[in-house]
Design a protein around this motif. Structure first.
Motif, mmCIF file in Angstrom:
data_model
loop_
_atom_site.group_PDB
_atom_site.id
_atom_site.type_symbol
_atom_site.label_atom_id
_atom_site.label_comp_id
_atom_site.label_asym_id
_atom_site.label_seq_id
_atom_site.Cartn_x
_atom_site.Cartn_y
_atom_site.Cartn_z
ATOM 1 N N ASP A 78 0.841 -1.198 0.000
ATOM 2 C CA ASP A 78 0.000 0.000 0.000
ATOM 3 C C ASP A 78 0.879 1.253 0.000
ATOM 4 O OD1 ASP A 78 -2.252 -1.652 0.191
ATOM 5 O OD2 ASP A 78 -2.221 -1.591 2.371
ATOM 6 N N GLN A 79 1.967 1.204 0.784
ATOM 7 C CA GLN A 79 2.863 2.352 0.846
ATOM 8 C C GLN A 79 3.501 2.631 -0.514
ATOM 9 O OE1 GLN A 79 3.891 4.680 3.769
ATOM 10 N NE2 GLN A 79 3.756 5.450 1.682
ATOM 11 N N MET A 80 3.665 1.605 -1.325
ATOM 12 C CA MET A 80 4.279 1.767 -2.646
ATOM 13 C C MET A 80 3.421 2.621 -3.582
ATOM 14 S SD MET A 80 5.696 -2.114 -3.099
ATOM 15 C CE MET A 80 6.325 -1.898 -4.748
ATOM 16 N N VAL A 81 2.120 2.702 -3.332
ATOM 17 C CA VAL A 81 1.231 3.455 -4.219
ATOM 18 C C VAL A 81 0.715 4.745 -3.593
ATOM 19 C CG1 VAL A 81 0.531 1.423 -5.540
ATOM 20 C CG2 VAL A 81 -0.808 2.107 -3.534
ATOM 21 N N LEU A 82 0.933 4.920 -2.305
ATOM 22 C CA LEU A 82 0.487 6.137 -1.621
ATOM 23 C C LEU A 82 1.666 7.094 -1.470
ATOM 24 C CD1 LEU A 82 -1.834 4.457 1.016
ATOM 25 C CD2 LEU A 82 -2.550 5.893 -0.910
ATOM 26 N N ASP A 83 1.445 8.360 -1.725
ATOM 27 C CA ASP A 83 2.508 9.361 -1.721
ATOM 28 C C ASP A 83 2.702 10.047 -0.375
ATOM 29 O OD1 ASP A 83 2.855 8.834 -4.433
ATOM 30 O OD2 ASP A 83 1.597 10.516 -5.066
ATOM 31 N N PHE A 84 2.246 9.426 0.694
ATOM 32 C CA PHE A 84 2.393 9.957 2.047
ATOM 33 C C PHE A 84 2.627 8.769 2.966
ATOM 34 C CE2 PHE A 84 -1.971 9.435 0.715
ATOM 35 C CZ PHE A 84 -2.514 8.622 1.693
ATOM 36 N N PRO A 85 3.340 8.965 4.074
ATOM 37 C CA PRO A 85 3.676 7.838 4.945
ATOM 38 C C PRO A 85 2.443 7.260 5.654
ATOM 39 C CG PRO A 85 4.830 9.846 5.626
ATOM 40 C CD PRO A 85 3.936 10.214 4.500
ATOM 41 N N ILE A 86 2.364 5.906 5.672
ATOM 42 C CA ILE A 86 1.234 5.243 6.339
ATOM 43 C C ILE A 86 1.670 4.117 7.270
ATOM 44 C CG2 ILE A 86 -0.333 5.731 4.421
ATOM 45 C CD1 ILE A 86 -0.140 2.612 3.843
ATOM 46 N N LEU A 87 2.970 3.835 7.386
ATOM 47 C CA LEU A 87 3.395 2.618 8.070
ATOM 48 C C LEU A 87 3.839 2.801 9.522
ATOM 49 C CD1 LEU A 87 5.226 0.790 5.143
ATOM 50 C CD2 LEU A 87 2.914 0.406 6.046
ATOM 51 N N ALA A 88 3.679 3.970 10.092
ATOM 52 C CA ALA A 88 4.013 4.158 11.508
ATOM 53 C C ALA A 88 2.936 3.506 12.373
ATOM 54 C CB ALA A 88 4.107 5.649 11.836
ATOM 55 N N ASP A 89 3.354 2.808 13.409
ATOM 56 C CA ASP A 89 2.385 2.151 14.296
ATOM 57 C C ASP A 89 1.616 3.147 15.158
ATOM 58 O OD1 ASP A 89 2.821 -0.457 13.434
ATOM 59 O OD2 ASP A 89 4.516 -0.716 14.794
ATOM 60 N N TYR A 90 2.211 4.311 15.394
ATOM 61 C CA TYR A 90 1.515 5.350 16.145
ATOM 62 C C TYR A 90 2.148 6.701 15.861
ATOM 63 C CZ TYR A 90 5.396 5.021 19.459
ATOM 64 O OH TYR A 90 6.646 5.014 20.031
ATOM 65 N N ALA A 91 1.426 7.742 16.209
ATOM 66 C CA ALA A 91 1.926 9.111 16.108
ATOM 67 C C ALA A 91 1.540 9.831 17.396
ATOM 68 C CB ALA A 91 1.312 9.820 14.909
ATOM 69 N N VAL A 92 2.373 10.727 17.822
ATOM 70 C CA VAL A 92 2.074 11.557 18.988
ATOM 71 C C VAL A 92 1.877 12.977 18.479
ATOM 72 C CG1 VAL A 92 2.853 12.374 21.234
ATOM 73 C CG2 VAL A 92 3.461 10.064 20.477
ATOM 74 N N VAL A 93 0.716 13.523 18.773
ATOM 75 C CA VAL A 93 0.350 14.851 18.304
ATOM 76 C C VAL A 93 0.045 15.715 19.521
ATOM 77 C CG1 VAL A 93 -1.344 16.152 16.968
ATOM 78 C CG2 VAL A 93 -0.637 13.892 16.191
ATOM 79 N N SER A 94 0.608 16.894 19.540
ATOM 80 C CA SER A 94 0.335 17.841 20.613
ATOM 81 C C SER A 94 -0.492 18.981 20.034
ATOM 82 C CB SER A 94 1.645 18.369 21.189
ATOM 83 O OG SER A 94 1.394 19.311 22.197
ATOM 84 N N GLU A 95 -1.619 19.220 20.624
ATOM 85 C CA GLU A 95 -2.504 20.304 20.188
ATOM 86 C C GLU A 95 -2.817 21.141 21.426
ATOM 87 O OE1 GLU A 95 -4.520 22.840 17.880
ATOM 88 O OE2 GLU A 95 -3.236 21.219 17.183
ATOM 89 N N GLY A 96 -2.090 22.252 21.573
ATOM 90 C CA GLY A 96 -2.216 23.040 22.799
ATOM 91 C C GLY A 96 -1.718 22.210 23.968
ATOM 92 N N SER A 97 -2.510 22.076 24.999
ATOM 93 C CA SER A 97 -2.127 21.274 26.166
ATOM 94 C C SER A 97 -2.548 19.810 26.024
ATOM 95 C CB SER A 97 -2.751 21.867 27.432
ATOM 96 O OG SER A 97 -4.163 21.810 27.341
ATOM 97 N N ILE A 98 -3.169 19.466 24.904
ATOM 98 C CA ILE A 98 -3.643 18.101 24.683
ATOM 99 C C ILE A 98 -2.546 17.282 24.004
ATOM 100 C CG2 ILE A 98 -5.389 16.676 23.543
ATOM 101 C CD1 ILE A 98 -7.135 19.229 23.381
ATOM 102 N N VAL A 99 -2.242 16.111 24.582
ATOM 103 C CA VAL A 99 -1.313 15.180 23.957
ATOM 104 C C VAL A 99 -2.124 13.975 23.497
ATOM 105 C CG1 VAL A 99 0.758 13.765 24.206
ATOM 106 C CG2 VAL A 99 0.590 15.968 25.396
ATOM 107 N N ILE A 100 -2.055 13.714 22.182
ATOM 108 C CA ILE A 100 -2.844 12.650 21.570
ATOM 109 C C ILE A 100 -1.900 11.562 21.071
ATOM 110 C CG2 ILE A 100 -4.428 12.058 19.687
ATOM 111 C CD1 ILE A 100 -5.263 15.057 19.729
ATOM 112 N N TYR A 101 -2.200 10.331 21.455
ATOM 113 C CA TYR A 101 -1.470 9.160 20.994
ATOM 114 C C TYR A 101 -2.373 8.460 19.983
ATOM 115 C CZ TYR A 101 1.349 10.263 25.036
ATOM 116 O OH TYR A 101 2.135 10.921 25.952
ATOM 117 N N ALA A 102 -2.078 8.651 18.720
ATOM 118 C CA ALA A 102 -2.921 8.132 17.644
ATOM 119 C C ALA A 102 -2.356 6.813 17.138
ATOM 120 C CB ALA A 102 -2.994 9.150 16.506
ATOM 121 N N THR A 103 -3.186 5.802 17.095
ATOM 122 C CA THR A 103 -2.806 4.488 16.597
ATOM 123 C C THR A 103 -4.059 3.811 16.054
ATOM 124 O OG1 THR A 103 -1.673 2.422 17.182
ATOM 125 C CG2 THR A 103 -3.033 3.450 18.883
#
Length: 181
Positions: A78-103
């Motif tokens: 799937d990654q071979m045909v998509l032009d953006f990264p998709i294979l990370a098992d999780y991402a950590v996103v900080s939005e203001g004081s909110i810390v989001i663990y996306a998986t």
């Protein structure tokens, strides 16, 4: 910043189009996809207008606005045909004081969470069921499924803006909300 959060497109061109129309209507800055983008998986019925190649085209056009994590149906091919990264098992996103663990939720979930910081948000897809549950040390959220909702839920997504999470159907009607502030 306004985030749109969605999961489990499962190759449905119809629902990918509706999601991107909602993204434009919401005027979100970024779209966070929680996996299972192209393939429907052996446990699911085929979603409406199963056209993974069309989903590839639609999402690649938006590659600069996407942040994705890997679902259990997403692979290296799937990654071979998509032009953006998709294979990370999780991402950590900080939005203001909110810390989001996306998986996606097949590896890390409320029963087996990432080491989430106190008061953090564990954000999963995978179950296709919208949820918001407060645990002792973290909050669990699930946007549900874009294309194959389960347990009587709706085709939908979430938004996050100024500490307010909104679960919406594909027409933008609010179904649930949670405010962190």
């Amino acid at each position: 910043m306004k985030w749109m959060i969605a999961s489990d497109i499962h190759g449905s061109a119809h629902y990918a189009r509706l999601l991107l129309e909602a993204y434009d209507r919401e005027q979100a800055d970024k779209l966070l996809l929680l996996g299972d983008i192209l393939y429907h998986g052996p446990r699911n019925d085929l979603p409406c207008t199963y056209e993974p190649k069309k989903v590839i085209e639609l999402l690649n056009e938006r590659k600069n606005t996407l942040l994705c994590v890997r679902g259990n149906c997403d692979t290296e091919v799937d990654q071979m045909v998509l032009d953006f990264p998709i294979l990370a098992d999780y991402a950590v996103v900080s939005e203001g004081s909110i810390v989001i663990y996306a998986t996606h939720g097949h590896q890390y979930n409320p029963d087996h969470p990432l080491p989430v910081c106190e008061g953090g948000i564990l954000l999963n897809g995978h179950t296709h069921v919208p949820k918001c549950i407060e645990y002792n040390s973290f909050i669990y959220m699930n946007p549900g499924s874009v294309s194959i909702p389960k347990e009587g839920s709706w085709h939908g997504y979430m938004t996050l803006e100024n500490g307010l999470f909104l679960w919406k159907d594909m027409d933008g009607a609010v179904k649930m909300k949670y405010e962190t502030v």
